[in-house]
Scaffold this motif. Sequence first.
Motif, PDB file in Angstrom:
ATOM      1  N   UNK A  72       0.831  -1.199   0.000  1.00 57.79           N
ATOM      2  CA  UNK A  72       0.000   0.000   0.000  1.00 57.79           C
ATOM      3  C   UNK A  72       0.865   1.248   0.000  1.00 57.79           C
ATOM      4  N   UNK A  73       0.593   2.147  -0.931  1.00 54.20           N
ATOM      5  CA  UNK A  73       1.325   3.411  -0.963  1.00 54.20           C
ATOM      6  C   UNK A  73       0.320   4.543  -0.747  1.00 54.20           C
ATOM      7  N   UNK A  74       0.454   5.248   0.392  1.00 53.29           N
ATOM      8  CA  UNK A  74      -0.550   6.264   0.719  1.00 53.29           C
ATOM      9  C   UNK A  74      -0.378   7.551  -0.084  1.00 53.29           C
ATOM     10  N   UNK A  75      -1.364   8.426   0.061  1.00 51.63           N
ATOM     11  CA  UNK A  75      -1.396   9.691  -0.663  1.00 51.63           C
ATOM     12  C   UNK A  75      -0.160  10.548  -0.397  1.00 51.63           C
ATOM     13  N   UNK A  76       0.106  10.778   0.890  1.00 53.71           N
ATOM     14  CA  UNK A  76       1.339  11.488   1.221  1.00 53.71           C
ATOM     15  C   UNK A  76       2.397  10.433   1.495  1.00 53.71           C
ATOM     16  N   UNK A  77       3.661  10.847   1.548  1.00 53.76           N
ATOM     17  CA  UNK A  77       4.686   9.836   1.737  1.00 53.76           C
ATOM     18  C   UNK A  77       4.620   9.212   3.139  1.00 53.76           C
ATOM     19  N   UNK A  78       4.147   9.993   4.131  1.00 54.25           N
ATOM     20  CA  UNK A  78       4.033   9.501   5.502  1.00 54.25           C
ATOM     21  C   UNK A  78       5.298   8.834   5.998  1.00 54.25           C
ATOM     22  N   UNK A  79       6.447   9.405   5.644  1.00 53.97           N
ATOM     23  CA  UNK A  79       7.691   8.919   6.236  1.00 53.97           C
ATOM     24  C   UNK A  79       7.690   9.371   7.695  1.00 53.97           C
ATOM     25  N   UNK A  80       8.203   8.527   8.583  1.00 48.34           N
ATOM     26  CA  UNK A  80       8.219   8.879  10.005  1.00 48.34           C
ATOM     27  C   UNK A  80       9.415   9.799  10.259  1.00 48.34           C
ATOM     28  N   UNK A  81       9.128  10.985  10.781  1.00 49.57           N
ATOM     29  CA  UNK A  81      10.169  12.016  10.893  1.00 49.57           C
ATOM     30  C   UNK A  81      11.270  11.623  11.873  1.00 49.57           C
ATOM     31  N   UNK A  82      10.985  10.675  12.752  1.00 54.60           N
ATOM     32  CA  UNK A  82      11.984  10.302  13.764  1.00 54.60           C
ATOM     33  C   UNK A  82      12.853   9.129  13.308  1.00 54.60           C
ATOM     34  N   UNK A  83      12.606   8.626  12.082  1.00 56.32           N
ATOM     35  CA  UNK A  83      13.417   7.530  11.575  1.00 56.32           C
ATOM     36  C   UNK A  83      14.265   8.006  10.402  1.00 56.32           C
ATOM     37  N   UNK A  84      15.438   7.390  10.226  1.00 53.44           N
ATOM     38  CA  UNK A  84      16.247   7.704   9.044  1.00 53.44           C
ATOM     39  C   UNK A  84      15.533   7.141   7.823  1.00 53.44           C
ATOM     40  N   UNK A  85      16.001   7.553   6.635  1.00 49.87           N
ATOM     41  CA  UNK A  85      15.406   7.041   5.402  1.00 49.87           C
ATOM     42  C   UNK A  85      15.510   5.516   5.364  1.00 49.87           C
ATOM     43  N   UNK A  86      16.686   5.001   5.738  1.00 46.42           N
ATOM     44  CA  UNK A  86      16.865   3.545   5.705  1.00 46.42           C
ATOM     45  C   UNK A  86      15.856   2.844   6.614  1.00 46.42           C
ATOM     46  N   UNK A  87      15.691   3.338   7.832  1.00 46.29           N
ATOM     47  CA  UNK A  87      14.790   2.605   8.722  1.00 46.29           C
ATOM     48  C   UNK A  87      13.328   2.902   8.395  1.00 46.29           C
ATOM     49  N   UNK A  88      13.063   3.984   7.654  1.00 49.10           N
ATOM     50  CA  UNK A  88      11.713   4.172   7.117  1.00 49.10           C
ATOM     51  C   UNK A  88      11.428   3.122   6.043  1.00 49.10           C
ATOM     52  N   UNK A  89      12.411   2.935   5.175  1.00 51.04           N
ATOM     53  CA  UNK A  89      12.216   2.010   4.058  1.00 51.04           C
ATOM     54  C   UNK A  89      12.068   0.574   4.551  1.00 51.04           C
ATOM     55  N   UNK A  90      12.752   0.254   5.652  1.00 48.86           N
ATOM     56  CA  UNK A  90      12.690  -1.118   6.155  1.00 48.86           C
ATOM     57  C   UNK A  90      11.612  -1.306   7.233  1.00 48.86           C
ATOM     58  N   UNK A  91      10.742  -0.301   7.388  1.00 48.56           N
ATOM     59  CA  UNK A  91       9.675  -0.382   8.399  1.00 48.56           C
ATOM     60  C   UNK A  91       8.831  -1.651   8.253  1.00 48.56           C
ATOM     61  N   UNK A  92       8.414  -1.921   7.010  1.00 46.66           N
ATOM     62  CA  UNK A  92       7.583  -3.093   6.751  1.00 46.66           C
ATOM     63  C   UNK A  92       8.300  -4.391   7.084  1.00 46.66           C
ATOM     64  N   UNK A  93       9.602  -4.413   6.839  1.00 53.84           N
ATOM     65  CA  UNK A  93      10.391  -5.623   7.129  1.00 53.84           C
ATOM     66  C   UNK A  93      10.441  -5.883   8.629  1.00 53.84           C
ATOM     67  N   UNK A  94      10.576  -4.762   9.402  1.00 56.15           N
ATOM     68  CA  UNK A  94      10.573  -4.875  10.863  1.00 56.15           C
ATOM     69  C   UNK A  94       9.239  -5.444  11.340  1.00 56.15           C
ATOM     70  N   UNK A  95       8.144  -4.877  10.794  1.00 52.77           N
ATOM     71  CA  UNK A  95       6.818  -5.291  11.241  1.00 52.77           C
ATOM     72  C   UNK A  95       6.569  -6.755  10.904  1.00 52.77           C
ATOM     73  N   UNK A  96       6.968  -7.138   9.684  1.00 54.85           N
ATOM     74  CA  UNK A  96       6.704  -8.518   9.250  1.00 54.85           C
ATOM     75  C   UNK A  96       7.828  -9.468   9.647  1.00 54.85           C
ATOM     76  N   UNK A  97       8.803  -8.947  10.403  1.00 60.03           N
ATOM     77  CA  UNK A  97       9.919  -9.749  10.918  1.00 60.03           C
ATOM     78  C   UNK A  97      10.591 -10.571   9.819  1.00 60.03           C
ATOM     79  N   UNK A  98      10.979  -9.846   8.749  1.00 65.06           N
ATOM     80  CA  UNK A  98      11.618 -10.507   7.615  1.00 65.06           C
ATOM     81  C   UNK A  98      13.097 -10.761   7.893  1.00 65.06           C
ATOM     82  N   UNK A  99      13.649 -11.697   7.179  1.00 62.55           N
ATOM     83  CA  UNK A  99      15.044 -12.073   7.362  1.00 62.55           C
ATOM     84  C   UNK A  99      16.004 -11.143   6.634  1.00 62.55           C
TER      85      UNK A  99
END
Lengths: 254, 273
Positions: free
Chosen positions: A82-109
């Motif tokens: 899902x890609x929302x209307x605004x980018x909704x990047x979390x201001x307290x995370x770096x770009x890298x940890x924003x991009x890997x947010x989904x991986x953290x949530x889904x506990x990917x390898x």
Amino acid sequence: MADTILDVDHVGHVYQTPQREIEALKDVDFHIEEGEFVSLVGPSGCGKSTLLTIIAGLEHATYGEVRLNGRPVTGPTEEIGYMPQKDHLFSWRTIYSNITLGLEIQKKGPAYYRKAEELMEKYGLRDAGRMMPDQLSGGMRQRCSLIRTLVTDPKFLLLDEAFSALDYQTRVSVSIDIHTIIRNEKKTVLLVTHDISESLMLSDRVIVLTHRPGTVKKIHDLGVLKNLAPLERLEHEAFGSITREIWKELDSHG
Amino acid sequence: MDKSRKTGKKDPRSEYLHKLKTGKIRIHVLRIAILILFITLWEVLTASGILNPFIFSSPSRVLATLDDLSVSGDLWRHIGTSVLETIIGFLSGTILGIAVAVLLWWSPSVSKVLDPYLVVLNALPKTALGPIFIVCMGTDTGAIIVMTLAISLIVTILNVLNGFNHTDVEKVKLMKMFGASRLQIFRKLVMPANLSTIVSVLKINIGLSWVGVITGEFLVSKAGLGYLIVYGSQVFKMDLVITSVVVLAICAMIMHAGIVLLEKATRKRFGAA
């Protein structure tokens, strides 16, 4: 003919409020094939976003069924990105940890994290990894948002008015950007938008919804435009004629 | 680049920076001037007898009282008692308040049921509960800390919960689409997004905790700045009362400055969330 990936099978939705019932969607029926880029356009208040939340599995349709790869969608699934209307990047995370947010949530390898780094490298975000979102331009942020959606490797992408928060100039360049990325990564996409030219620049087919209750008014196959790049499409004669056609369909209220 | 400019004309950038600097200095100078003016006026008016020094005290009398108190060691005992009570009340009110806010965020139905109670408790002047706390807790620091807790707890719950509930719904949707659990939504989105709310609650609470401690000490105590104020007024030693108020102002100011530092640190770490 390619396999059908998404079936929206005679879906209707009625909102209940204490005052009255609101029929948001009525007998919406269409199918998307693997590798297709389909846009859903409609006037504001036609139930586009309702349909989107139903396809996403966040809401259940009053009747009808949505199927992904033949299986009914009953809740959010990792197969849909899902890609929302605004980018909704979390201001307290770096770009890298924003991009890997989904991986953290889904506990990917770790393989997924390597893939994330590859994608960042490939699409010009290598040096942005340690930056904070507010250091990036609107276009860059939108690209981060798409890559955040891609890294979990979903089969099917839902783009929710993904570019409408940007100014015209940025919107066109981001559209080109995203068109390239999605073609490269061979993803199936449903873009929900109210912007006709956006839908014509990006998609293979355009589904036009009527005003409330939303139902499929017409499905345009973009024919000659399909194999052109977004900017080439803008200059093609068919672009204007299809735009006028859709414009009329949206204007005539029902 | 500068060569093209006519000599004698200032570079706009350095002119701007110069103005900014002198502006800041002027504000600081004026601030200090007001304080000096106030203290001087106070001293002159009381020394000349226009104001009665027995009622209004005077800067020199305050200094003398401070000296007496610190020589006898009483000063530090009273400051220590009040500061400790404030810190314990502040921490417990804040931590408990945030914990309750988390629970209420977790269960919207519980939150809905309890809403009117929170509203009433928030409207109720907590000092009215003072006598009840004294009866229950005894005439000890316990009652004072509970008083402090009562004053800051409800405000904390309401403010933090309000912040939690106003987390961007689109961001929540994004988390849900990734399949995030409620715990993940809380830890990765709601909590970090509300750090600035929590810091502003801390700022409010430090002030409220002092209110709780001083009113508590007015009601029951054997030590503390509030005790000193009440004791001083009872024996009509206004020097003691005013000295205690001055010390209290300094303590509250230091604690507030601590929170401001904490705020700057979180801003740096988490960006403007």
